[in-house]
Write a protein that holds these residues in place. Structure first.
Motif, PDB file in Angstrom:
ATOM      1  N   ALA A 112     -65.540 -86.880   0.228  1.00 30.88           N
ATOM      2  CA  ALA A 112     -64.398 -86.388  -0.317  1.00 30.88           C
ATOM      3  C   ALA A 112     -63.652 -85.674   0.576  1.00 30.88           C
ATOM      4  O   ALA A 112     -62.361 -85.855   0.299  1.00 30.88           O
ATOM      5  CB  ALA A 112     -65.042 -85.189  -1.588  1.00 30.88           C
ATOM      6  N   LEU A 113     -63.961 -84.991   1.519  1.00 28.52           N
ATOM      7  CA  LEU A 113     -63.390 -84.317   2.391  1.00 28.52           C
ATOM      8  C   LEU A 113     -62.541 -85.177   3.260  1.00 28.52           C
ATOM      9  O   LEU A 113     -61.452 -84.909   3.880  1.00 28.52           O
ATOM     10  CB  LEU A 113     -64.204 -83.219   3.325  1.00 28.52           C
ATOM     11  N   ASN A 114     -63.316 -86.239   3.674  1.00 28.53           N
ATOM     12  CA  ASN A 114     -62.721 -87.128   4.732  1.00 28.53           C
ATOM     13  C   ASN A 114     -61.455 -87.977   3.876  1.00 28.53           C
ATOM     14  O   ASN A 114     -60.348 -88.327   4.594  1.00 28.53           O
ATOM     15  CB  ASN A 114     -63.684 -88.374   5.023  1.00 28.53           C
ATOM     16  N   GLN A 115     -61.649 -88.325   2.464  1.00 21.87           N
ATOM     17  CA  GLN A 115     -60.596 -88.872   1.920  1.00 21.87           C
ATOM     18  C   GLN A 115     -59.361 -87.904   1.601  1.00 21.87           C
ATOM     19  O   GLN A 115     -58.140 -88.553   1.430  1.00 21.87           O
ATOM     20  CB  GLN A 115     -61.094 -89.171   0.507  1.00 21.87           C
ATOM     21  N   THR A 118     -57.288 -81.843   2.204  1.00 19.10           N
ATOM     22  CA  THR A 118     -56.460 -80.716   1.675  1.00 19.10           C
ATOM     23  C   THR A 118     -57.628 -79.916   0.646  1.00 19.10           C
ATOM     24  O   THR A 118     -56.969 -79.021   0.076  1.00 19.10           O
ATOM     25  CB  THR A 118     -55.074 -81.114   0.810  1.00 19.10           C
ATOM     26  N   LEU A 119     -58.517 -80.736   0.397  1.00 16.75           N
ATOM     27  CA  LEU A 119     -59.504 -79.928  -0.604  1.00 16.75           C
ATOM     28  C   LEU A 119     -59.735 -78.465  -0.276  1.00 16.75           C
ATOM     29  O   LEU A 119     -60.062 -78.375   1.126  1.00 16.75           O
ATOM     30  CB  LEU A 119     -60.764 -80.631  -0.671  1.00 16.75           C
ATOM     31  N   GLU A 429     -66.263 -83.019 -10.884  1.00 20.19           N
ATOM     32  CA  GLU A 429     -65.061 -82.409 -11.556  1.00 20.19           C
ATOM     33  C   GLU A 429     -64.393 -81.624 -10.640  1.00 20.19           C
ATOM     34  O   GLU A 429     -63.145 -81.227 -10.768  1.00 20.19           O
ATOM     35  CB  GLU A 429     -65.648 -81.811 -12.923  1.00 20.19           C
ATOM     36  N   SER A 430     -65.030 -80.756  -9.876  1.00 23.12           N
ATOM     37  CA  SER A 430     -64.403 -79.830  -8.844  1.00 23.12           C
ATOM     38  C   SER A 430     -63.586 -80.463  -8.000  1.00 23.12           C
ATOM     39  O   SER A 430     -62.476 -80.063  -7.545  1.00 23.12           O
ATOM     40  CB  SER A 430     -65.548 -78.839  -8.275  1.00 23.12           C
ATOM     41  N   ILE A 431     -64.143 -81.778  -7.351  1.00 22.70           N
ATOM     42  CA  ILE A 431     -63.401 -82.696  -6.418  1.00 22.70           C
ATOM     43  C   ILE A 431     -62.036 -83.074  -7.053  1.00 22.70           C
ATOM     44  O   ILE A 431     -60.882 -82.888  -6.648  1.00 22.70           O
ATOM     45  CB  ILE A 431     -64.163 -83.685  -6.080  1.00 22.70           C
ATOM     46  N   LYS A 432     -61.974 -83.386  -8.428  1.00 21.61           N
ATOM     47  CA  LYS A 432     -60.863 -83.725  -9.072  1.00 21.61           C
ATOM     48  C   LYS A 432     -59.736 -82.692  -9.006  1.00 21.61           C
ATOM     49  O   LYS A 432     -58.791 -82.684  -9.286  1.00 21.61           O
ATOM     50  CB  LYS A 432     -61.323 -84.014 -10.529  1.00 21.61           C
ATOM     51  N   ASN A 433     -60.484 -81.252  -9.260  1.00 24.85           N
ATOM     52  CA  ASN A 433     -59.607 -79.993  -9.105  1.00 24.85           C
ATOM     53  C   ASN A 433     -59.356 -79.472  -7.912  1.00 24.85           C
ATOM     54  O   ASN A 433     -59.068 -78.362  -7.897  1.00 24.85           O
ATOM     55  CB  ASN A 433     -60.096 -78.974 -10.249  1.00 24.85           C
ATOM     56  N   GLY A 434     -59.605 -80.243  -6.800  1.00 25.28           N
ATOM     57  CA  GLY A 434     -59.148 -79.799  -5.423  1.00 25.28           C
ATOM     58  C   GLY A 434     -60.026 -78.704  -4.665  1.00 25.28           C
ATOM     59  O   GLY A 434     -59.665 -78.029  -3.873  1.00 25.28           O
ATOM     60  N   VAL A 435     -61.409 -78.855  -4.961  1.00 22.82           N
ATOM     61  CA  VAL A 435     -62.537 -77.931  -4.406  1.00 22.82           C
ATOM     62  C   VAL A 435     -63.725 -78.586  -4.225  1.00 22.82           C
ATOM     63  O   VAL A 435     -64.260 -79.248  -4.930  1.00 22.82           O
ATOM     64  CB  VAL A 435     -62.417 -76.717  -5.200  1.00 22.82           C
ATOM     65  N   ILE A 462     -58.311 -69.540  -1.036  1.00 21.89           N
ATOM     66  CA  ILE A 462     -59.746 -68.809  -1.876  1.00 21.89           C
ATOM     67  C   ILE A 462     -59.654 -68.893  -2.988  1.00 21.89           C
ATOM     68  O   ILE A 462     -60.221 -69.145  -4.146  1.00 21.89           O
ATOM     69  CB  ILE A 462     -60.287 -67.696  -1.169  1.00 21.89           C
ATOM     70  N   GLY A 463     -58.459 -67.969  -3.666  1.00 22.28           N
ATOM     71  CA  GLY A 463     -58.073 -67.872  -5.004  1.00 22.28           C
ATOM     72  C   GLY A 463     -57.680 -68.982  -5.599  1.00 22.28           C
ATOM     73  O   GLY A 463     -58.385 -69.280  -6.822  1.00 22.28           O
ATOM     74  N   PRO A 464     -56.858 -69.842  -5.188  1.00 27.62           N
ATOM     75  CA  PRO A 464     -56.532 -71.203  -5.684  1.00 27.62           C
ATOM     76  C   PRO A 464     -58.133 -71.926  -5.951  1.00 27.62           C
ATOM     77  O   PRO A 464     -58.133 -72.765  -6.818  1.00 27.62           O
ATOM     78  CB  PRO A 464     -55.541 -71.656  -5.100  1.00 27.62           C
ATOM     79  N   GLY A 465     -58.549 -72.241  -5.051  1.00 23.96           N
ATOM     80  CA  GLY A 465     -59.913 -72.801  -4.787  1.00 23.96           C
ATOM     81  C   GLY A 465     -60.832 -72.544  -6.000  1.00 23.96           C
ATOM     82  O   GLY A 465     -61.437 -73.074  -6.699  1.00 23.96           O
ATOM     83  N   ILE A 466     -61.104 -70.971  -6.279  1.00 32.51           N
ATOM     84  CA  ILE A 466     -62.032 -70.632  -7.196  1.00 32.51           C
ATOM     85  C   ILE A 466     -61.332 -70.937  -8.599  1.00 32.51           C
ATOM     86  O   ILE A 466     -61.950 -71.056  -9.641  1.00 32.51           O
ATOM     87  CB  ILE A 466     -62.158 -69.181  -7.062  1.00 32.51           C
ATOM     88  N   ALA A 467     -59.959 -70.888  -8.916  1.00 32.56           N
ATOM     89  CA  ALA A 467     -59.260 -71.368  -9.973  1.00 32.56           C
ATOM     90  C   ALA A 467     -59.631 -72.729 -10.247  1.00 32.56           C
ATOM     91  O   ALA A 467     -59.767 -73.148 -11.482  1.00 32.56           O
ATOM     92  CB  ALA A 467     -57.766 -71.150  -9.897  1.00 32.56           C
TER      93      ALA A 467
END
Length: 478
Positions: A112-115, A118-119, A429-435, A462-467
């Motif tokens: 996921a990080l390679n693809q 920006t995660l 689901e978290s990968i879909k949401n950017g984290v 950090i804040g956007p990631g937890i969101a």
């Protein structure tokens, strides 16, 4: 990863077809091998599925690939009508061997990080660039004349670095040792690999913490070891179970991470430290102490390692630069009896003939320089700041859905979810949401636990990631 050029006059599907044909001709996809699905390839290349369908159709028309309903698309065994030849079954080789691949969750996180770089990365264990002493090391490299000799060095490691570590261990970790009892490695994982491969045999039983970083390392299973659990609570590992494990399974070694344990962040309390050493001495069991995080103590008063209390020579002590300075230097160390150091140095020499001299010189200079202590102070301050940002975000986004104890050092926050959810579904689901994060089951715990590492992510992410994580969790719950 290759991507089609959207500025090119050549249609995207033709670019993809040419690229796949080239990879097939290079043997990356041998005859008969399965290609990625249309949907997966479209996601990887950032194009519509219909574009990949056209590319596959082009390759099929040339006889390069063939598709069968229910079995996917494969490289043709008889490309262009050529006489069939025997090709090695690379799939069987890739799935063979005694050294196991990474656990599936860790492979999925890496993919996921390679693809999508920006995660927001709460999974990686290394320091972010702003926490590493980049300017200090660059300054040392400009002002120091490095050796012109680039041949093989002492198999135990560069002698001036071992001498610098001897002083470092006395000053910062209260460990008395000599350079002849220090082995330089490429990091903690190489130290553990050498121990599991050279000091233990297939079928041997060992005790590890539960949960434990060791569960995420297939090297233990690859070595054929039997793993038995020592429970960890908020005061660290519970040593009382060691006697029972010794009686039932004749365990031969204990692996522990007593200071800011990975993944829980706990610190072994004084009573349990004494009990652990007492039991190990009574049974004649060696302890492998992994101590990567002690100097990150936010109060600046690191707890002493077990090795500093070792009066019987029972402990192999492992340290590393990766968690306090720069993982890219690939410098770790092991303190052990000289006979063990010589045995493992001999084995390591068979693997790689020793480490590169230049990173060892840089590490030795940094340890002795005036930059080292100010760097540690800055690192502690910034890790504390990121920890607080993470806690603030969790309390804001998931006040009733997550529980944790606040660590006083280290890189990790270990969390229990309320209620528990499926690890695989939550990660996707978290990968879909950017984290990304590491599910707790990677470390041997049940579903419903997660490890957030806050050393890698930028403070502003950090804040956007937890969101994003909170959104993923709520979608699964509801």
């Amino acid at each position: 990863m290759w991507k089609p050029d959207r500025q090119s006059k050549k249609p995207l599907y033709e670019q993809i077809a040419d690229h796949l044909e080239q990879r097939i001709s290079y043997g990356e996809f041998p005859p008969g091998s399965l290609l990625p699905s249309e949907r997966k390839l479209a996601e990887q290349l950032g194009v519509n599925r219909s574009t990949v369908i056209l590319a596959f159709a082009e390759l099929r028309s040339l006889g390069i690939i063939e598709s069968r309903s229910g079995s996917g698309t494969r490289v043709s065994q008889y490309k262009w009508g050529a006489t069939p030849k025997h090709t090695p079954n690379w799939k069987r080789y890739a799935e063979g061997g005694s050294f196991l691949p990474n656990v599936p969750f860790l492979r999925r996180i890496r993919e996921a990080l390679n693809q999508n770089p920006t995660l927001v990365d709460f999974a990686s264990g290394e320091l972010s660039a702003d926490l590493a002493p980049m300017d200090e090391i660059a300054s040392l490299m400009r002002g120091h004349h490095y050796t012109s000799y680039l041949g093989y060095d002492n198999p135990q490691g560069y002698t001036p670095l071992r001498q610098a570590l001897e002083k470092y261990l006395v000053k910062y970790r209260d460990i008395q040792t000599t350079e002849s009892s220090i082995l330089i490695t490429s990091g903690s994982q190489q130290s553990l690999f050498l121990i599991t491969q050279c000091l233990l045999s297939p079928g041997d039983a060992v005790a590890i913490e539960d949960p434990s970083y060791c569960y995420s390392l297939p090297m233990f299973q690859s070595a054929g070891l039997r793993l038995f659990r020592l429970p960890v609570d908020r005061d660290g590992v519970q040593p009382e179970e060691i006697r029972n494990l010794y009686k039932k399974h004749r365990i031969k070694m204990i692996f522990t991470n007593p200071n800011f344990q990975n993944p829980t962040g706990t610190v072994l309390n004084d009573e349990r430290r004494n009990k652990l050493l007492e039991i190990a001495a009574e049974l004649g069991l060696p302890i492998v102490e992994d101590d990567p995080y002690s100097l990150t103590d936010y109060a600046g008063v690191p707890r002493p390692p077990l090795k500093s209390m070792d009066t019987t020579g029972s402990i192999i002590y492992i340290g590393s630069f990766s968690k306090i300075a720069a993982s890219g230097l690939r410098i770790g160390w092991m303190v052990a009896p000289n006979s063990i150091v010589e045995r493992l140095a001999d084995a390591r020499q068979q693997m790689d003939f020793g480490l590169s001299v230049i990173p060892q010189q840089v590490a030795g200079q940094f340890l002795k320089s005036e930059h080292f202590e100010p760097h540690l102070d800055r690192l502690r301050m910034q890790l504390l700041y990121k920890r607080d940002l993470l806690i603030e975000a969790l309390q804001k986004e998931l006040p009733d859905l997550i529980q944790f104890n606040i660590p006083q050092g280290g890189h990790h926050l270990w969390c229990k979810l309320v209620p528990a959810v499926n690890d695989a579904k939550l990660l996707e689901e978290s990968i879909k949401n950017g984290v990304v994060f590491v599910p707790g089951s990677v470390y041997g715990s049940d579903s419903g636990f997660v490890r957030f590492t806050f050393a890698r992510a930028k403070a502003e992410d950090i804040g956007p990631g937890i969101a994003g994580f909170a959104k993923a969790l709520r979608e699964l719950i509801h």
